[in-house]
Design an enzyme around this catalytic site. Structure first.
Site, PDB file in Angstrom:
ATOM      1  N   ASN A  80       0.790  -1.242   0.000  1.00 44.83           N
ATOM      2  CA  ASN A  80       0.000   0.000   0.000  1.00 44.83           C
ATOM      3  C   ASN A  80       0.819   1.287   0.000  1.00 44.83           C
ATOM      4  O   ASN A  80       0.317   2.335  -0.380  1.00 44.83           O
ATOM      5  CB  ASN A  80      -1.003  -0.010   1.160  1.00 44.83           C
ATOM      6  CG  ASN A  80      -0.326  -0.036   2.501  1.00 44.83           C
ATOM      7  OD1 ASN A  80       0.768  -0.581   2.647  1.00 44.83           O
ATOM      8  ND2 ASN A  80      -0.953   0.548   3.492  1.00 44.83           N
ATOM      9  N   SER A 133      -0.526  -7.531   7.447  1.00 48.49           N
ATOM     10  CA  SER A 133      -1.706  -7.993   8.179  1.00 48.49           C
ATOM     11  C   SER A 133      -1.325  -8.550   9.551  1.00 48.49           C
ATOM     12  O   SER A 133      -0.191  -8.993   9.778  1.00 48.49           O
ATOM     13  CB  SER A 133      -2.416  -9.080   7.373  1.00 48.49           C
ATOM     14  OG  SER A 133      -1.658 -10.265   7.415  1.00 48.49           O
ATOM     15  N   GLU A 188       4.335  -4.041  12.332  1.00 56.13           N
ATOM     16  CA  GLU A 188       3.352  -2.966  12.286  1.00 56.13           C
ATOM     17  C   GLU A 188       2.150  -3.560  11.569  1.00 56.13           C
ATOM     18  O   GLU A 188       2.268  -3.945  10.404  1.00 56.13           O
ATOM     19  CB  GLU A 188       3.986  -1.791  11.534  1.00 56.13           C
ATOM     20  CG  GLU A 188       3.571  -0.464  12.062  1.00 56.13           C
ATOM     21  CD  GLU A 188       2.254  -0.069  11.482  1.00 56.13           C
ATOM     22  OE1 GLU A 188       1.238  -0.199  12.197  1.00 56.13           O
ATOM     23  OE2 GLU A 188       2.225   0.322  10.319  1.00 56.13           O
ATOM     24  N   CYS A 247      -3.090   1.251   6.845  1.00 52.25           N
ATOM     25  CA  CYS A 247      -3.376   0.720   8.179  1.00 52.25           C
ATOM     26  C   CYS A 247      -3.895   1.835   9.070  1.00 52.25           C
ATOM     27  O   CYS A 247      -4.527   1.574  10.088  1.00 52.25           O
ATOM     28  CB  CYS A 247      -2.137   0.063   8.767  1.00 52.25           C
ATOM     29  SG  CYS A 247      -0.760   1.161   8.884  1.00 52.25           S
TER      30      CYS A 247
HETATM   31  C1  UN1 Z   1       0.243   7.084   6.793  1.00 47.35           C
HETATM   32  O1  UN1 Z   1      -0.700   7.100   7.587  1.00 47.35           O
HETATM   33  O2  UN1 Z   1       0.473   8.002   6.024  1.00 47.35           O
HETATM   34  O3  UN1 Z   1       0.690   0.435   6.199  1.00 47.35           O
HETATM   35  C2  UN1 Z   1       1.210   5.975   6.796  1.00 47.35           C
HETATM   36  C3  UN1 Z   1       0.294   1.537   6.547  1.00 47.35           C
HETATM   37  C4  UN1 Z   1       1.085   2.292   7.586  1.00 47.35           C
HETATM   38  C5  UN1 Z   1       1.583   3.582   7.098  1.00 47.35           C
HETATM   39  C6  UN1 Z   1       0.611   4.673   7.208  1.00 47.35           C
HETATM   40  N1  UN1 Z   1       2.192   1.478   8.001  1.00 47.35           N
HETATM   41  O4  UN1 Z   1      -0.689   2.017   6.040  1.00 47.35           O
END
Ligand code: UN1
Length: 486
Positions: free
Chosen positions: A151, A227, A248, A282
């Site tokens: 993503n 995930s 994460e 996320c």
């Molecule tokens: C954001 O909020 O700009 O996988 C970054 C994801 C997060 C990164 C978000 N680790 O969406």
């Protein structure tokens, strides 16, 4: 034009010999963006061997010199922002503006870590013994396995690889198989900048390649974004092998809109949080909690905006929301919406496939808002990773904050209020890793910690000074001279 997939091992770019990997434009899946044989398990052995061989010299290179390479790579990335941003939009499906923005963000992250040599390198303590000082110095953990999601095909790799490298680690990286082109671009920027052979190795492939990296005895640490299921599996393998893991993972992030909010601002920000990147972050807003005094008015305006969102080919300048990444994602998100409808959800807008031929061909999901009569529905608890917003009404601010906390996840949240007391109450009561007051739930600056509370994150957080906790370990040095005058 289709790009050939290449792997980077020990400073050499080469074609793979494994199962074919192919990335397609999710708006027009017949258009192949990158294609070629994936890596095989033997490549993982070679890459880990190369990273191991390069480790000592890289760790001994002064941090300012390592940083200078990141700064040079940052310039390369920034110079290609438009070109690679367009490729990103074509390969991942986010809009052109977001694609270009993400490439610029990767450049910014490389620049931030490129300057790490100018920051504090450790700590100094007094000693209870005469003539002694105690200092805490940092060392790299060694060879780091990096597993990244689709993503943010260049920004997330940059925010893992840049700190890994600047703190003196070497890397074996497997990006998501849906976005190999952008992975090759980042690796290309680093090799163009002059990164020594073996310091960064890139292997494109399927889950077997990820598993081979995660389980490899030569890997000293693992950093992962993706995930929750896979994150926990990686963490279990890492624990069994005794290596640190930074994972994460999922989010089910709430936006709370209170009666006293600036309504136009809240509408604008909830739209961005829920539907930017087609909800595939996320940190995306996937739950909305709105207090009863404004609920009808707010939901009516929100649905109106969602209906007017221009959904289409992300490489068209006018497009405001692109497709999701794959047919599988499209199906699971659509199934999630259908389940919500059977669990007491009313679909206020969206939820239907597009009938026009341009969008019917791609992996599009309409921006969807589902109001729930009960917060036990799966759409309230489970991450769908798409443009779906589940809505619950709250009686008052207390009720709203309690609903926001009603999740096993704790990545981010947004609170819209003009009342300072309420805002401070939200800081106390909503247990998340990232809290936005009067801005959307996504977004993260490179110089501050990023990561989740509860089941959203495992191990040290990412970005800013927090990244150092994961990518280094400390050596506490009790420092005394000999006997003076002896
Ligand atoms: C954001 O909020 O700009 O996988 C970054 C994801 C997060 C990164 C978000 N680790 O969406």
């Amino acid at each position: 034009m289709t790009a050939d997939i290449r792997h980077l091992i020990a400073g050499q770019w080469s074609a793979g010999s494994g199962e074919p990997v192919r990335s397609v434009n999710p708006a027009r899946p017949h258009v192949v963006v990158a294609e070629g044989p994936g890596a095989v398990a033997a490549d993982v052995d070679e890459a880990v061997a190369a990273a191991t061989e390069a480790a000592a010299a890289w760790a001994a290179t002064p941090i300012h010199q390592r940083g200078a390479l990141l700064l040079a790579a940052s310039d390369v990335v920034a110079a290609h922002a438009r070109e690679w941003g367009r490729e990103l939009a074509a390969e991942e499906g986010k809009t052109l503006a977001e694609g270009i923005g993400e490439v610029q963000r990767a450049a910014q992250i490389l620049r931030y870590y490129g300057n790490e040599g100018d920051r504090q390198a450790g700590e100094l303590f007094a000693s209870p013994r005469a003539g002694e000082r105690i200092l805490v110095t940092r060392k790299p953990i060694g060879v780091v396995g990096v597993i990244t999601p689709f993503n943010f095909p260049i920004a997330i790799p940059a925010w893992k690889i840049a700190p890994a490298l600047v703190y003196g680690n070497t890397v074996v990286w497997k990006p998501a198989g849906t976005v190999p082109l952008l992975a090759m671009r980042l690796a290309e920027a680093l090799t163009t900048a002059g990164l020594p052979a073996g310091v960064l190795n890139l292997l494109v492939g399927g889950p077997d390649i990820g598993d081979a990296i995660v389980g490899h005895p030569g890997v000293d640490g693992l950093t992962f974004t993706g995930s929750t299921g896979i994150g926990r599996r990686i963490a279990a393998t890492g624990a069994a092998r005794g290596v640190p893991v930074q994972a994460e993972m999922g989010g089910k992030n709430a936006a709370v809109v209170l009666d006293d909010a600036d309504i136009d601002l809240a509408l604008e920000q909830v739209m961005l949080g829920a539907f930017r990147s087609t909800g595939q972050k996320c940190t995306a807003t996937s739950r909305l909690i709105v207090t009863s005094g404004i609920a009808d008015r707010f939901l009516e305006s929100l649905c109106d905006r969602a209906q007017r969102l221009l959904v289409g080919d992300p490489t068209d300048d006018a497009t405001q929301m692109g497709p999701v990444i794959s047919a599988a994602a499209q199906q699971s998100i659509s199934a999630g919406i259908a389940t919500a409808a059977t669990q007491g959800g009313s679909v206020l807008t969206g939820g239907q496939p597009y009938a026009d031929s341009a969008r019917a061909e791609g992996y599009f999901v309409a921006p969807t808002i589902v109001e729930l009569d009960s917060v036990t529905a799966d759409v309230w608890t489970e991450e769908l990773f798409g443009p779906v917003l589940a809505v619950a009404r709250a009686a008052d601010a207390e009720d709203a904050f309690a609903l926001a906390g009603d999740s096993e996840f704790g990545l981010s949240a947004a609170v819209f209020t003009q009342d300072l007391t309420r805002a401070l109450q939200a800081v106390e009561q909503i247990d998340v890793g990232v809290l936005h007051v009067n801005s959307e739930s996504a977004g993260a600056d490179p110089h501050v910690p990023f990561g989740g509370a509860k089941k959203s994150g495992l191990g040290p957080k990412e970005q800013g000074g927090a990244a150092r906790e994961f990518f280094t370990h400390t050596t506490t040095v009790y420092l005394r001279g000999g006997r003076a005058g002896a």
